[in-house]
Design an enzyme around this catalytic site. Structure first.
Site, PDB file in Angstrom:
ATOM      1  N   CYS A 114       0.843  -1.200   0.000  1.00 50.64           N
ATOM      2  CA  CYS A 114       0.000   0.000   0.000  1.00 50.64           C
ATOM      3  C   CYS A 114       0.882   1.255   0.000  1.00 50.64           C
ATOM      4  CB  CYS A 114      -1.013  -0.031   1.130  1.00 50.64           C
ATOM      5  SG  CYS A 114      -2.470   0.932   0.718  1.00 50.64           S
TER       6      CYS A 114
ATOM      7  N   HIS B  79      -3.744  -5.031   0.309  1.00 53.63           N
ATOM      8  CA  HIS B  79      -3.193  -5.586   1.555  1.00 53.63           C
ATOM      9  C   HIS B  79      -3.237  -7.119   1.517  1.00 53.63           C
ATOM     10  CE1 HIS B  79      -2.844  -1.869   3.919  1.00 53.63           C
ATOM     11  NE2 HIS B  79      -3.816  -1.444   3.131  1.00 53.63           N
TER      12      HIS B  79
ATOM     13  N   GLU C  42      -1.664  -9.186   3.264  1.00 55.30           N
ATOM     14  CA  GLU C  42      -1.567  -9.776   4.610  1.00 55.30           C
ATOM     15  C   GLU C  42      -2.949 -10.109   5.187  1.00 55.30           C
ATOM     16  OE1 GLU C  42      -1.069  -6.645   3.796  1.00 55.30           O
ATOM     17  OE2 GLU C  42      -1.643  -5.230   5.381  1.00 55.30           O
TER      18      GLU C  42
HETATM   19  N1  GLN Z   1      -1.989   6.636   2.737  1.00 50.99           N
HETATM   20  C1  GLN Z   1      -2.086   5.896   1.516  1.00 50.99           C
HETATM   21  C2  GLN Z   1      -3.417   6.099   0.838  1.00 50.99           C
HETATM   22  O1  GLN Z   1      -4.377   6.495   1.457  1.00 50.99           O
HETATM   23  C3  GLN Z   1      -1.794   4.424   1.735  1.00 50.99           C
HETATM   24  C4  GLN Z   1      -2.769   3.746   2.630  1.00 50.99           C
HETATM   25  C5  GLN Z   1      -2.281   2.436   3.205  1.00 50.99           C
HETATM   26  O2  GLN Z   1      -1.073   2.172   3.233  1.00 50.99           O
HETATM   27  N2  GLN Z   1      -3.188   1.631   3.685  1.00 50.99           N
HETATM   28  O3  GLN Z   1      -3.549   5.864  -0.328  1.00 50.99           O
END
Ligand code: GLN
Length: 538
Positions: A382, A508, A510
């Site tokens: 992410c 994600h 995970e």
């Molecule tokens: N802050 C970033 C976004 O909003 C990544 C979010 C995250 O790592 N879950 O796109």
């Protein structure tokens, strides 16, 4: 007709109600029953999505896009099931529903009160999963007996126990039996008080599960049984375990599943089939190799903030018969290339964590530069993927002021930019790109090699996105978009061709790793960390 197991907790928080619930669920599932688990949290936030990880650890996201308590992660990892919004309810959500009904005029003429309106809504939510015909619904009541905010839940539970047939519900109470070193004794009094508190709320627990550092012994069991109005066999020991994954077997030894089935009048057709679970534990406990991976994040003093990542490493490590040592590296401690070299030189792999906001971002970018240049296996999740794109744009494409517009609102070169549909959104709660989305993998990619299929679906939680304006330039320099969401033309995965393992994912992974289905990207990443380490040794 579903049967209910209610799990309450006493004496202190953090005793592991989620793990005990998930372990009991695992045992019943292994006996062929169709089990689900839900959690009720007594705080007033409508969901934990707006909570800082310092307050509440990781926010776990379900396929249907619910932002939930991290215990739901344990439920999924143990039971290998997918949970949903209905599996996690907070006081905020209960009140929101009741207040919206009041405004709509549904209670016209009536005074809206905790009893019956709030308790009725709690009971309605507790029974929502019945529609799906589960044999067993485990309901964990968050918080500790005696908390003011838990009272409506205990009252709802008292009422529900009256409404359900006696064979269709059981209450399991988890407490602590502390050991006093000075007296060299286990002490039962806190548990006695906690049960008394529950009894005052009109609830007699059917089973007591006692967290303890030392074996309970017959005498303590008998004493607890006598004072808590239970048979001694319904006092279950939950001794501290090496790993949470031992707990189902410890509960099996204590016959927790049998006691529950006796009360619920479930005739057990078969012995629990825990072959896969035991095989996993065997691999976990007898690794033939080990690797050291750096987790570059900003909540490193608090492993709960990255709970699912840690657990995915446990699953992926066991699949490789490899112990994964995780070194938490604070991204704010990396301020230069020299820092990166010093802090990262002994690592066999580098994972840059998800996150929000500007703090620590430059350290993450320096760590990625190190991994890219030194050809250390790199996994960006992410925000970690977004940082990898920024790093590549700055240092390979030479776009020196490349940035994410999350960190620099007026970025001149926003290689990561806010998604179009996010721009008008004002409310913070529940408004990110959330939940499961499809992703198409390029057949000649490394990710395809890991997943062994072209169509995948993974869970998301973000507002920012790879900016397609830069896609051709980035790809022409060797960072390829190897996973795409075709409906919205969004880049979900990037990888560097000329690197042994450099993968960044917008989702994600995970969150979908379980004991029985370790996530393919974690399995493949660890495999490449092992290769990297062995080459380095030779
Ligand atoms: N802050 C970033 C976004 O909003 C990544 C979010 C995250 O790592 N879950 O796109």
């Amino acid at each position: 007709m579903s049967k209910y197991i209610f799990v309450t907790g006493g004496v202190t928080s953090s005793l592991g109600k989620g793990i005990v619930g998930a372990s009991l669920g695992k045992l019943l599932q292994a006996r062929g029953l169709n089990v689900t688990i839900q959690k009720f949290d007594p705080y007033i936030n409508v969901d934990p999505g707006t909570l800082n990880p310092y307050e509440h650890g990781e926010c776990y996201v379900t396929d249907d896009g619910a932002e939930t308590d991290l215990d739901l992660g344990h439920y999924e990892r143990f039971l290998n099931i997918s949970t949903s919004q209905a599996n996690n309810v907070t006081t905020g959500r209960i009140y929101e529903t009741v207040i919206n009904k009041e405004r709509a005029g549904d209670y016209l003429g009536k005074t809206v009160q905790v009893i019956p309106h709030i308790t009725d809504e709690i009971k309605r939510r507790m029974r929502l999963l019945e529609e799906k015909n589960f044999d067993i619904i485990i309901t964990e009541l968050g918080g500790t007996v005696g908390d003011i905010e838990s009272l409506p839940y205990l009252e709802a539970l008292r009422q529900l126990r009256m409404e359900l047939h006696p064979d269709d519900h059981i209450t399991v109470h988890l407490t602590l039996v502390p050991y006093l070193a000075a007296a060299k004794e286990l002490k039962t009094k806190p548990t006695q008080h906690s049960v008394k508190e529950l009894q005052e709320a009109g609830i007699q627990p059917d089973i007591l599960v006692c967290r303890t550092e030392h074996e309970l012994g017959d005498e303590i069991r008998a004493k607890l049984a006598l004072f808590c109005n239970l048979k001694p066999e319904n006092v279950i020991e939950a001794i501290d375990a090496d790993t949470i994954y031992d707990v189902p077997l410890l509960m099996l030894k204590e016959k927790l599943d049998i006691r529950v089935m006796e009360k619920l009048k479930i005739a057990s057709a078969k012995e629990p089939d825990l072959r896969n679970w035991k095989e996993f534990l065997g691999h976990l406990k007898n690794p033939s190799e080990d690797v050291t991976v750096g987790l570059i994040g900003k909540y490193n003093e608090l492993p709960d903030a990255y709970k699912s990542i840690y657990e995915a490493f446990v699953h992926g490590g066991a699949a490789n018969e490899c112990k994964v040592n995780i070194i938490a590296v604070h991204s704010e401690d990396i301020e230069s290339d020299t820092d990166a070299r010093k802090k990262l030189k002994d690592l066999d792999g580098i994972l840059v964590a998800p996150g929000f906001g500007e703090r620590g971002i430059e350290g993450k970018i320096l760590a990625i530069k190190y991994a890219r240049e030194k050809k250390v296996p790199f996994f960006g999740i992410c925000l970690g993927m977004q940082c990898a794109v920024v790093e590549f744009a700055r240092n390979v494409l030479n776009i020196k002021n490349a940035a994410s517009s999350e960190m620099d609102k007026s970025a001149q070169e926003p290689v990561i930019d806010m998604m179009h549909e996010q721009r008008k959104i004002k409310n913070k709660g529940g408004t990110m790109r959330l939940g499961s989305y499809n992703c198409q993998l390029s057949p000649d990619s490394r990710v395809y090699g890991a997943y062994q299929k072209e169509q995948i679906a993974e869970r998301h939680r973000h507002r920012y996105e790879f900016n397609n304006v830069y896609k051709d330039r980035i790809e022409s320099h060797g960072m390829m978009a190897t996973g795409m969401n075709l409906e919205k033309n969004l880049v979900e995965i990037v990888e560097i061709k000329d690197h042994p393992w450099f993968i960044g994912v917008q989702f994600h992974p995970e969150l979908k790793s379980t004991v029985e289905m370790p996530h393919p990207l974690f399995v493949d990443f660890i495999k490449h960390c092992m290769l990297y380490k062995n080459k380095a040794i030779n």
